[in-house]
Motif scaffolding. Structure first.
Motif, PDB file in Angstrom:
ATOM      1  N   ASP A 555     -31.449  52.144 -29.176  1.00 58.25           N
ATOM      2  CA  ASP A 555     -32.201  52.377 -30.411  1.00 58.25           C
ATOM      3  C   ASP A 555     -31.444  51.831 -31.619  1.00 58.25           C
ATOM      4  OD1 ASP A 555     -34.099  53.656 -28.887  1.00 58.25           O
ATOM      5  OD2 ASP A 555     -33.349  55.672 -29.314  1.00 58.25           O
ATOM      6  N   TRP A 559     -32.697  48.910 -34.032  1.00 54.12           N
ATOM      7  CA  TRP A 559     -32.799  49.063 -35.491  1.00 54.12           C
ATOM      8  C   TRP A 559     -32.038  47.943 -36.200  1.00 54.12           C
ATOM      9  CZ3 TRP A 559     -29.582  49.507 -39.645  1.00 54.12           C
ATOM     10  CH2 TRP A 559     -30.148  49.962 -40.846  1.00 54.12           C
ATOM     11  N   ILE A 560     -30.849  47.632 -35.700  1.00 52.02           N
ATOM     12  CA  ILE A 560     -30.059  46.562 -36.317  1.00 52.02           C
ATOM     13  C   ILE A 560     -30.793  45.231 -36.219  1.00 52.02           C
ATOM     14  CG2 ILE A 560     -27.931  45.218 -36.101  1.00 52.02           C
ATOM     15  CD1 ILE A 560     -26.529  47.791 -35.222  1.00 52.02           C
ATOM     16  N   LYS A 562     -34.019  44.779 -35.858  1.00 51.67           N
ATOM     17  CA  LYS A 562     -35.234  44.804 -36.668  1.00 51.67           C
ATOM     18  C   LYS A 562     -34.934  44.666 -38.151  1.00 51.67           C
ATOM     19  CE  LYS A 562     -39.231  47.721 -37.756  1.00 51.67           C
ATOM     20  NZ  LYS A 562     -39.919  49.013 -37.465  1.00 51.67           N
ATOM     21  N   ASN A 563     -33.871  45.312 -38.616  1.00 49.65           N
ATOM     22  CA  ASN A 563     -33.619  45.376 -40.050  1.00 49.65           C
ATOM     23  C   ASN A 563     -32.594  44.364 -40.559  1.00 49.65           C
ATOM     24  OD1 ASN A 563     -35.111  47.988 -41.088  1.00 49.65           O
ATOM     25  ND2 ASN A 563     -34.200  48.535 -39.120  1.00 49.65           N
ATOM     26  N   THR A 564     -31.862  43.745 -39.683  1.00 42.52           N
ATOM     27  CA  THR A 564     -30.885  42.745 -40.133  1.00 42.52           C
ATOM     28  C   THR A 564     -31.074  41.401 -39.448  1.00 42.52           C
ATOM     29  OG1 THR A 564     -29.254  43.494 -38.490  1.00 42.52           O
ATOM     30  CG2 THR A 564     -29.173  44.516 -40.658  1.00 42.52           C
ATOM     31  N   ASN A 566     -33.599  40.230 -37.490  1.00 44.40           N
ATOM     32  CA  ASN A 566     -34.920  39.626 -37.671  1.00 44.40           C
ATOM     33  C   ASN A 566     -35.137  39.096 -39.084  1.00 44.40           C
ATOM     34  OD1 ASN A 566     -35.568  40.049 -35.037  1.00 44.40           O
ATOM     35  ND2 ASN A 566     -36.936  41.779 -35.375  1.00 44.40           N
ATOM     36  N   PRO A 567     -34.812  39.878 -40.157  1.00 43.46           N
ATOM     37  CA  PRO A 567     -34.952  39.296 -41.501  1.00 43.46           C
ATOM     38  C   PRO A 567     -34.095  38.053 -41.708  1.00 43.46           C
ATOM     39  CG  PRO A 567     -34.767  41.678 -41.645  1.00 43.46           C
ATOM     40  CD  PRO A 567     -34.494  41.313 -40.226  1.00 43.46           C
TER      41      PRO A 567
END
Length: 657
Positions: A555, A559-560, A562-564, A566-567
């Motif tokens: 998880d 999260w990492i 998705k939030n770092t 991927n951007p």
């Protein structure tokens, strides 16, 4: 001596067999790859066994005595030169590498033999054996390497093969994703490993392991040793699935079960432990690095054991168990400062974990499911598998006088002497190990079946699969005792003292026995006698149950990403498309088209129009005019001559007036 002088054949033959099987295997026949790969690894097993037996009996003596890991044999050849630097290919055989050569070759041969039955219906039968042989050859190449570059080549061969074998059934999305996850996760650790290699080379100007061992203590400062050791340890964290890079190993169970046995027992994960053992002369110079290695191992052992408590997939229980047992080895290295204890546990673990995985494969082969909750009572239908699996269970929970008992006691003694707090973490982990492994045995082999349809079709596996189980069961029960009571082996393995020779400690012994009895008793009361209801406990303590079943590390990584990641990836994509592609590349293209258009206009209108075509037109017009003067009539020529003569006379008359 032949066994030393020709030790290079041990990795060379599996690598050569793999190359031939990959290139021409299908041309030889649909199922003939094992004809190439199995004799190659059988030779290695016999060669390594003779070498090991000679060392244990004292009949084989190493010619050199002052290596970084004690007595050794080294042979080397020039590979290439880069300026003043010399790079080599060679072999380094000492007690540590000889032990691992025996373990890897014997297990790999048994796993290939087992695979004859397990993989016989695979449409990529030849490819499987070719890659398995390459996998084994990569591990052997790293094991016997006398320099860090060659070690890293074998290391990366294993990384490639793990990707190919974990995702072997790539038609299934889960298998393909697991292969990618293993490859990318271990690459993170390998990045640190490569930086450590670069730092070693810039510091010493050589990658020869013997030379590094001779110079490390005198030329490395504590800070430099800490930096290099921690960078090298990054590779171990990735390959041996230690926190925080442990997330790939449970998913690696998507590969065929013999592959799981090979990864967990003989190759991939063992390489990380061997890396620290091989370069222990650097790690030992840094107390900080030692503490990091020890506590990473101890915490990984505890967390992985906790995850195995509620797992319902038989292979994933064993996968978490592997992560946990590897944590014991790193705790022995860092917390106990005793590489001999770590190598001892690595050796015995290879036998009983290989047995447990192959036993699980026998069950899966019969039932076509990994789900423990669809098993039960299999001892009645598969007695040989059940008995041999029980031998592995006795060893992993460290029942006295089994192989696992001797090696785990060596680890606990070593850690207790230097890190008492870490010892209690490992002691509690030993209790969890006894619990979840007893739970697995009860759910799979004892009691009544929970799926009558699958139980009805269950059958004992063929001899090609059960023979390796019987042999590994014997090794799981007795190999540890043979090594424990052999003084020659302990003195040949790098460490502070021969493995198993630590001073007896009643606290360690009592804690170990208490963990064993408590774990087995609690599992039996919950899953055999029904004194405690697991379902009721999970409802009563939902938070604890969620913590044990949910993979929080995944998880966190999700999260990492998705939030770092991927951007950043989207930003990089926009920069690539809008700035680089549309702005720079397409802009240069548009400018080029305009320059080419202007050049075309100049070429057509000025160069061709004026100079080339213009001169041609003028020449053509002049030719037409001159052609008109050439009429062919004699009267016209006489008239023209008279006219010209008249003009000449008039000019002369005016000139002499």
């Amino acid at each position: 001596m032949y066994v030393l002088d020709h030790s290079w054949l041990i990795p060379a033959l599996p690598l050569a067999a793999a190359a031939v099987a990959l290139l021409v295997g299908d041309r030889l026949g649909e199922k003939l790859a094992p004809v190439l790969t199995m004799p190659a690894i059988l030779y290695g097993a016999v060669h390594a066994a003779i070498l090991g037996a000679g060392l244990l009996s004292g009949q084989v003596v190493f010619p050199e005595t002052a290596g970084p890991a004690g007595p050794f044999y080294q042979a080397t050849r020039d590979w290439f030169f880069a300026g003043p630097f010399r790079f080599e290919l060679g072999v380094l055989v000492d007690g540590t590498s000889a032990t691992l050569l025996c373990v890897v070759t014997v297990l790999s041969f048994l796993i290939q033999l087992y695979s004859l039955g397990y993989m016989r219906k695979s449409p990529r039968f030849n490819l499987y054996f070719a890659v398995v042989s390459l996998f084994t050859g990569g591990m052997l190449l790293a094991t016997i390497a006398n320099n860090v570059l060659q070690f890293f080549i074998g290391w990366e061969i294993m990384g490639l093969c793990s990707y190919l074998l974990i995702g072997f059934d790539y038609e299934r999305d889960a298998a393909a994703a697991a292969g990618r996850k293993a490859f990318l996760t271990t690459r993170l650790g390998d990045l640190g490993f490569m930086l450590g290699i670069f730092l070693l080379f810039t510091t010493f100007g050589t990658l020869n392991i013997v030379q590094l061992g001779e110079r490390a203590s005198s030329e490395l400062t504590t800070r430099a040793a800490t930096t290099i050791a921690l960078l090298l340890f990054c590779g171990s964290v990735g390959k041996s699935a230690q926190m925080p890079l442990h997330v790939w190993l449970p998913d690696a169970m998507e590969g065929p079960t013999p592959v799981s046995a090979l990864i967990h027992a003989a190759t991939m994960v063992a390489a990380g432990v061997y890396l620290v053992v091989r370069f222990f002369f650097i790690f030992s110079l840094s107390p900080v690095a030692m503490d990091v290695v020890g506590w990473v191992g101890g915490l990984t052992a505890l967390v992985a054991a906790s995850s195995a408590l509620t797992a319902g997939d038989i292979k994933k229980v064993l996968a978490y168990s592997t992560i946990s047992q590897l944590g014991f080895m790193f705790a022995a290295l860092g917390g106990g400062r005793n590489p001999s204890a770590a190598m001892f546990h690595l050796t015995t673990h290879a036998f009983f974990k290989g047995l447990l995985f192959l036993g699980a494969g026998s069950v899966i082969h019969a039932l076509h499911t990994n789900d423990l909750w669809k098993m039960g009572g299999l001892a009645k239908k598969m007695p040989l598998t059940a008995i041999t699996f029980a031998a592995g269970w006795l060893a992993i929970i460290a029942v006295p006088l089994t192989s696992g008992y001797f090696s785990k006691e060596a680890v606990l003694h070593a850690v207790y002497e230097r890190q008492p707090a870490l010892f209690w973490v490992l002691a509690f982990t030993a209790f969890l190990t006894s619990f979840y492994m007893t739970r697995l045995v009860i759910l799979a082999f004892l009691g009544d079946t929970r799926d009558p349809t699958r139980f009805a079709q269950a059958h004992e596996s063929p001899a090609s699969m059960t023979f390796p189980l019987v042999l590994l069961a014997g090794l799981s029960l007795f190999a540890g005792g043979l090594l424990h009571y052999n003084g020659n082996w302990g003195s040949l393995i790098q460490g502070l003292a021969p493995a198993g020779a630590e001073t007896a400690n009643n606290v360690v012994l009592l804690a170990s026995i208490a963990a064993l009895i408590a774990g087995v008793g609690l599992a039996a009361s919950m899953y055999s006698y029904g004194s405690l209801d697991p379902a009721a406990l999970s409802k009563r303590f939902p938070g604890i149950h969620s913590f044990l079943t949910r993979r929080y590390a995944d998880d966190v990584y999700a999260w990492i990403i998705k939030n770092t990641v991927n951007p950043l990836a989207l930003l990089a994509a926009k920069l690539d498309y809008q700035v680089l592609d549309q702005g720079l590349v397409d802009g240069v293209g548009r400018l080029g088209r305009r320059v080419a258009g202007f050049k075309s206009w100049v070429d057509d209108k000025i160069v061709d129009g004026i100079f080339v075509n213009g001169w041609g037109t003028m020449s053509q017009s002049a030719g037409i005019l001159v052609r008109r003067l050439q009429s062919g009539a004699a009267q016209f020529y006489l008239l023209a001559a008279a006219f010209g003569l008249s003009l000449l006379v008039l000019w002369a008359a005016r000139a002499f007036r």
